[in-house]
Structures are given as structure tokens and as C-alpha cells.
Design a protein around this motif. Structure first.
Motif, mmCIF file in Angstrom:
data_model
loop_
_atom_site.group_PDB
_atom_site.id
_atom_site.type_symbol
_atom_site.label_atom_id
_atom_site.label_comp_id
_atom_site.label_asym_id
_atom_site.label_seq_id
_atom_site.Cartn_x
_atom_site.Cartn_y
_atom_site.Cartn_z
ATOM 1 N N SER A 197 0.829 -1.198 0.000
ATOM 2 C CA SER A 197 0.000 0.000 0.000
ATOM 3 C C SER A 197 0.871 1.260 0.000
ATOM 4 O O SER A 197 0.613 2.226 -0.716
ATOM 5 N N ALA A 198 1.922 1.216 0.800
ATOM 6 C CA ALA A 198 2.773 2.405 0.923
ATOM 7 C C ALA A 198 3.545 2.674 -0.363
ATOM 8 O O ALA A 198 3.587 3.796 -0.861
ATOM 9 N N GLY A 215 4.051 2.978 -4.022
ATOM 10 C CA GLY A 215 3.148 3.128 -5.165
ATOM 11 C C GLY A 215 3.658 4.192 -6.111
ATOM 12 O O GLY A 215 4.849 4.512 -6.128
ATOM 13 N N LEU A 216 2.723 4.753 -6.865
ATOM 14 C CA LEU A 216 3.116 5.779 -7.831
ATOM 15 C C LEU A 216 3.801 6.944 -7.126
ATOM 16 O O LEU A 216 4.659 7.606 -7.695
ATOM 17 N N GLY A 217 3.388 7.186 -5.872
ATOM 18 C CA GLY A 217 3.974 8.281 -5.097
ATOM 19 C C GLY A 217 5.488 8.157 -4.948
ATOM 20 O O GLY A 217 6.188 9.159 -4.870
ATOM 21 N N ASN A 218 5.986 6.932 -4.908
ATOM 22 C CA ASN A 218 7.435 6.748 -4.754
ATOM 23 C C ASN A 218 8.175 6.993 -6.055
ATOM 24 O O ASN A 218 9.293 7.472 -6.051
ATOM 25 N N PRO A 244 -9.623 7.475 1.460
ATOM 26 C CA PRO A 244 -8.855 6.767 0.426
ATOM 27 C C PRO A 244 -9.733 6.363 -0.755
ATOM 28 O O PRO A 244 -9.232 6.207 -1.871
ATOM 29 N N TYR A 280 -6.667 7.797 -8.607
ATOM 30 C CA TYR A 280 -5.417 7.032 -8.634
ATOM 31 C C TYR A 280 -5.503 5.933 -9.708
ATOM 32 O O TYR A 280 -4.563 5.703 -10.458
ATOM 33 N N PHE A 311 1.711 11.037 2.607
ATOM 34 C CA PHE A 311 1.081 10.436 1.429
ATOM 35 C C PHE A 311 1.725 9.089 1.135
ATOM 36 O O PHE A 311 1.055 8.098 0.865
ATOM 37 N N SER A 312 3.044 9.073 1.207
ATOM 38 C CA SER A 312 3.759 7.884 0.785
ATOM 39 C C SER A 312 3.524 6.699 1.716
ATOM 40 O O SER A 312 3.489 5.562 1.266
ATOM 41 N N SER A 326 0.823 6.008 3.226
ATOM 42 C CA SER A 326 -0.616 5.702 3.271
ATOM 43 C C SER A 326 -1.188 5.914 4.675
ATOM 44 O O SER A 326 -2.042 5.155 5.131
ATOM 45 N N GLN A 338 -5.502 6.896 6.493
ATOM 46 C CA GLN A 338 -6.425 6.433 5.462
ATOM 47 C C GLN A 338 -7.208 5.203 5.904
ATOM 48 O O GLN A 338 -7.860 4.574 5.081
ATOM 49 N N ILE A 381 -6.268 2.490 6.197
ATOM 50 C CA ILE A 381 -5.717 1.297 5.561
ATOM 51 C C ILE A 381 -4.896 0.483 6.556
ATOM 52 O O ILE A 381 -5.071 -0.722 6.710
ATOM 53 N N SER A 438 -1.479 -0.381 -3.852
ATOM 54 C CA SER A 438 -1.945 0.867 -3.250
ATOM 55 C C SER A 438 -3.415 1.054 -3.585
ATOM 56 O O SER A 438 -4.212 1.445 -2.737
ATOM 57 N N SER A 453 -5.698 -1.264 -1.657
ATOM 58 C CA SER A 453 -5.690 -0.943 -0.230
ATOM 59 C C SER A 453 -6.627 0.231 0.072
ATOM 60 O O SER A 453 -7.080 0.391 1.191
ATOM 61 N N MET A 454 -6.906 1.057 -0.956
ATOM 62 C CA MET A 454 -7.788 2.201 -0.729
ATOM 63 C C MET A 454 -9.252 1.769 -0.657
ATOM 64 O O MET A 454 -10.099 2.487 -0.151
HETATM 65 N N1 PFF Z 1 1.152 5.467 -0.663
HETATM 66 C C1 PFF Z 1 0.726 5.456 -2.020
HETATM 67 C C2 PFF Z 1 1.822 5.935 -2.941
HETATM 68 O O1 PFF Z 1 2.855 6.429 -2.471
HETATM 69 O O2 PFF Z 1 1.645 5.840 -4.149
HETATM 70 C C3 PFF Z 1 -0.426 6.339 -2.279
HETATM 71 C C4 PFF Z 1 -1.562 6.182 -1.392
HETATM 72 C C5 PFF Z 1 -2.038 4.921 -1.061
HETATM 73 C C6 PFF Z 1 -2.189 7.290 -0.930
HETATM 74 C C7 PFF Z 1 -3.125 4.799 -0.274
HETATM 75 C C8 PFF Z 1 -3.295 7.179 -0.160
HETATM 76 C C9 PFF Z 1 -3.730 5.943 0.164
HETATM 77 F F1 PFF Z 1 -4.802 5.802 0.887
#
Ligand code: PFF
Length: 471
Positions: free
Chosen positions: A6-7, A9-12, A80, A87, A214-215, A217, A220, A222, A317, A320-321
Motif C-alpha cells: 500500500s505504501a 506506489g506511484l507516489g514513490n 482513500p 489514482y 502520502f507515501s 498511506s 487512510q 488502511i 496501493s 488498499s484504498m
Molecule cells: N502510498 C501510495 C503511494 O505512495 O503511491 C499512495 C496512497 C495509497 C495514498 C493509499 C493514499 C492511500 F490511501
């Protein structure tokens, strides 16, 4: 493993590298690590502990803390879900680009990405048509989410055993390829050359906290939901440390993957890196594919590897939302997991259709901006206040310590009660001031209200209603 999924994801892959270089390069690692240890990990321990102690999804977990607080749980499950609605659209872009990479069908320039592929209109008020490749990608992504979730947590376990290690290996392969290209070293030094003067700027520190939030998660619902599935004797603090450090490590690695290739592109085109524009969609859908298409050999394969990595990073990710809402509906009203997941995926699919239109990218930008800057931060603040003040937060620490190798001390209570909330309040105030000063990105105010404010008002009202409806 699912929490790491979950952590990470695209954010990384696209967010961290660019946030890092914008905020001082190598020097940014200092506020980032401080944010990780003073807010990210403590809050993760709190969420894991709450889920593990209550063995319930967020609404029931908060209800066990205090009967009147069920709505906080609903709010943290609904947020989320809103994130998911857009997303998955970015994942649909990845899906289409993965298909295109088979024979390098994408034409990697801004013109093509925005106008031919997304069918982007000239302004937000012009809706435009639905982009068929994005729609097909969207159907594929929502179907995958449904198939992974409806059978329950065992299947999640099986899926993450593949979708967490696989993209990590692919990322390493891409990094090795990237670093062996000419110009790579200049790219990497551009990413990491420390500019310590930036550390005097408060915005840099706030960006670090926002990125960690954000990264990981956090806030949320989750991590609460996932921890509720853990065995009684699972180690809470260790899990929190492993999840956070794995996430931070992947972000750091992705910086090398991306900037080595950006350096190569600057080298081939003989331009300054500054002019390549690496933020947001540009990075993953224009800059990166442009560089890949210029590779001396096997560019189709490397293109495909990149989009498969993004998709497999993103899918954990994305589902998990959805899981907190599915689990909450299932536990409160005994709606079967199959039905609950089906309803949520269907509603989510319809909501995300908005973002497949020609004006979709504008709406996506607004929803993301508001939900990431206000939604997440506000829910995190609510968590700290409700659990830190209306309940004895030390009980959660004792709960975590019962099963954990790493013992947490009283300093943790102070972080949850004072440090984290103060930072979140600052983040909130700063965002509010900034947004009141000038409309975000110059969008018309009606659009900001529809896409930014209304979803937040809606989920707050929905949370109270869901609390009210009897079991
Ligand atoms: N953590 C995920 C990422 O870095 O891409 C993004 C994310 C996942 C944001 C779940 C919010 C969330 F609830």
C-alpha cells in the motif's frame, strides 16, 4: 507485505524524486528522515496498534475507543476511496502505455500525451469526449481490484507476495540500465547535490512531512484495517519500522532510476536538465518514455518493464484504498465481502469515469490537490486528537510493547499528543492561506468548489450518516 504494497506506489516513483530535487536535493533527505521518524513511524505504530487491539476496521475501532467517534473511522475509510477514484485513472494511463510499449506505439511527446491520448480540452469548462484507451485501462484496473479483494484477506496475501517483490526487482533492473547510460552521473548528481540553504525554508520541511504522509498511506484507515487482520502475537513496532523503511528505500532508489535516465535524455538532446520538466505526468508519461525510446537497443522491453513496474507498484496501493470501506460495510451490516466489494468498485468506477474525459486531467489535478493537502492532513490530525486526548494514548503504546521487540518509550506519547498535531496544524494553516491567496493553478472558483471542497464536505456528512444508520 500488504502494508508495504500500500505504501509503495506511484507516489514513490514520480513524486519523491521530483519533490526531493525541488527541495534541496541530497539535503532534503535530512527533513525527510526527520519527518519519517518524528511523524511517519509514530503514527504508523498508532494505527497498527489501534487495528491490532480492536481487531476491527476503522469505524468499529474508533467506536471501541469512544461510542461517539465511529464517524472518524468512516471518514478515514472514505478518504482513500476518493483518492482511489483518480489514482486508478493514472494506473489506466500506465496500462495503456504498457500495451503501447509492445511496439513503441506511444509517441513520447507532450503533444501526443495530452491531446491524442487524453483528448485534453482547451479548458476545464469544456468536458470533451471519453478517451477509449483510458476507459479500457480503467475497466481492467477496477476488475483486477475486484477480483483481488472479493475473496477476502487470503487472496490479498497471495497477490502481494508477487506484486511487491516483482516491481522492486524491475526497478533495480531499470536502475542498472539507467546508471550505465551516458549522462547518468550528471542526472544523479542533479538529484542529490545538497543545497543546505533550502533547509532554512519552512516549506521544505512541510513538503517533507506531506510526502511522508502520502507515501506511507497514513490517515487512510488502511493500516488500521490491515493490522486488524494480523495474528495476536504479531510484532507491531517492528512491522511499522520495516514498512516505513522499505517505503523510504524504494523512493530513494526510484530517484536513481528516474534521474539517471533524465540525465541521459539531457545528454542525447544536448539540453540543460532544467529544461526537461520532470514534475507530475510529464515525468512518467513524457520525459521517461522519451528517454526510453532513445535507448540504443531493446527500448520496447525497457518501456514495458517500466509500465509493468508502475502497474504492479500501483495495484496494491489501489486495492488498499478500497479495502477499509469493504471491510467496514462487511463488519457493520454483515454485507458479504463479495457484495460490499462489488458495490464499492462499481461506485468507484462510475466516479472515475469523470477523469477519463477530455477535461479529466484538470479535475484530477484539483481533487488530488485538495484531498492530499487537506483531506489526509485533517484526518491525521483528528486521529491524533481523538486517540491522544479522548483516550489514554499510553494504552496503545503498552499494547504495542506487549508483542514487539523494539520497546517504545514515553517519548512516543509526546510525539502523538504534541509534535505530530502541531506539524499537521501548521500544514493545514499554510495550505488554507495559500489557497485563499490565489485560486489553485488559476482554476475557476466553481471548479475548485465542485472538485475540491464538495467531495470533502460530502465525505464528512456521509461519515455522520453512516454512524447513525443502525446495525
Ligand atoms: N502510498 C501510495 C503511494 O505512495 O503511491 C499512495 C496512497 C495509497 C495514498 C493509499 C493514499 C492511500 F490511501
Amino acid at each position: 507485505m500488504a502494508a508495504i504494497g500500500s505504501a509503495v506506489g506511484l507516489g514513490n516513483v514520480w513524486r519523491f524524486p521530483y519533490v526531493c530535487y525541488k527541495n534541496g536535493g541530497g539535503a532534503f533527505l535530512i527533513p525527510y528522515l526527520i519527518a519519517l521518524f518524528t511523524a511517519g513511524i509514530p503514527l504508523m505504530i498508532l494505527e497498527f496498534s489501534l487495528g491490532h487491539w480492536s481487531r476491527s476496521p476503522p469505524p468499529l475501532a474508533f467506536k471501541k475507543v469512544n461510542k461517539k467517534l465511529e464517524w472518524v473511522g468512516w471518514l478515514s475509510s472514505l478518504t482513500p476511496f476518493v483518492v482511489a477514484s483518480y489514482y486508478v485513472v493514472v494506473m489506466a494511463w500506465c496500462f495503456a502505455y504498457m500495451v503501447y510499449s509492445v511496439n513503441l506505439l506511444w509517441e513520447p511527446d507532450a503533444e501526443n500525451f495530452f491531446f491524442n491520448f487524453l483528448g485534453k480540452t482547451s479548458g476545464i469548462s469544456e468536458i470533451g469526449g471519453i478517451s477509449i484507451p483510458v476507459l479500457l485501462g480503467l475497466i481492467a484496473v477496477w476488475l483486477s481490484i475486484f477480483i483481488i479483494l472479493y475473496k477476502g484477506v487470503d487472496r490479498i496475501g497471495k497477490v502481494v507476495a508477487i506484486t511487491v517483490p516483482l516491481p522492486t526487482i524491475l526497478l533495480i533492473i531499470l536502475t542498472i540500465r539507467g546508471l550505465t547510460l551516458p549522462g547518468a552521473i550528471e542526472g544523479v548528481s542533479y538529484y542529490l547535490t545538497p543545497d543546505f540553504s533550502k533547509l532554512l525554508n519552512v516549506n521544505v520541511w512541510l513538503s517533507a512531512y506531506a510526502q511522508v504522509f502520502f507515501s506511507l498511506s497514513l490517515a487512510q484507515g488502511i493500516l488500521i484495517t490491515y493490522a486488524s487482520y494480523l495474528r495476536r502475537d504479531s510484532d507491531i513496532s517492528n512491522n511499522a519500522f520495516i514498512t516505513s523503511l522499505a517505503d523510504a528505500g524504494t523512493s530513494f532508489l526510484a530517484g536513481f532510476t528516474v534521474f539517471s535516465v533524465v540525465g541521459y535524455l539531457a545528454y542525447v538532446k544536448n539540453v540543460d536538465i532544467n529544461h526537461l520538466g520532470i514534475a507530475g505526468p510529464h515525468l512518467t508519461f513524457i520525459t521517461y518514455p522519451t528517454a526510453i525510446s532513445l535507448l540504443p537497443f531493446a527500448s520496447a522491453i525497457f518501456g514495458m518493464i517500466f509500465y509493468i513496474a508502475l502497474l504492479t507498484f500501483g495495484i496494491d496501493s489501489a486495492f488498499s484504498m478500497i479495502e477499509p470501506m469493504a471491510s467496514s460495510l462487511n463488519r457493520k451490516w454483515r454485507i458479504s465481502k463479495f457484495k460490499a466489494t462489488a458495490i464499492i468498485c462499481l461506485v468507484g468506477f462510475i466516479a472515475s469515469l469523470f477523469f477519463t474525459t477530455g477535461s479529466g486531467i484538470y479535475w484530477l489535478d484539483i481533487v488530488d490537490h485538495f484531498i492530499a493537502n487537506f483531506g489526509l492532513v485533517a484526518v491525521g490530525l483528528l486521529e491524533c486528537i481523538t486517540l491522544g486526548y479522548l483516550y489514554k494514548v499510553s494504552l496503545f503504546r503498552e499494547h504495542a510493547n506487549k508483542t514487539s521487540d523494539i520497546r517504545i518509550g514515553r517519548w512516543w506519547d509526546l510525539l502523538i499528543r504534541y509534535v505530530v498535531p502541531s506539524i499537521l496544524v501548521m500544514l493545514l494553516i499554510l495550505s488554507i492561506v495559500e489557497n485563499l491567496k490565489k485560486p489553485y493553478m488559476g482554476f475557476p472558483v466553481y471548479a475548485l468548489i465542485i472538485a475540491g471542497v464538495l467531495p470533502i464536505v460530502f465525505i464528512v456528512i456521509a461519515s455522520f450518516v453512516l454512524q447513525r444508520v443502525k446495525r
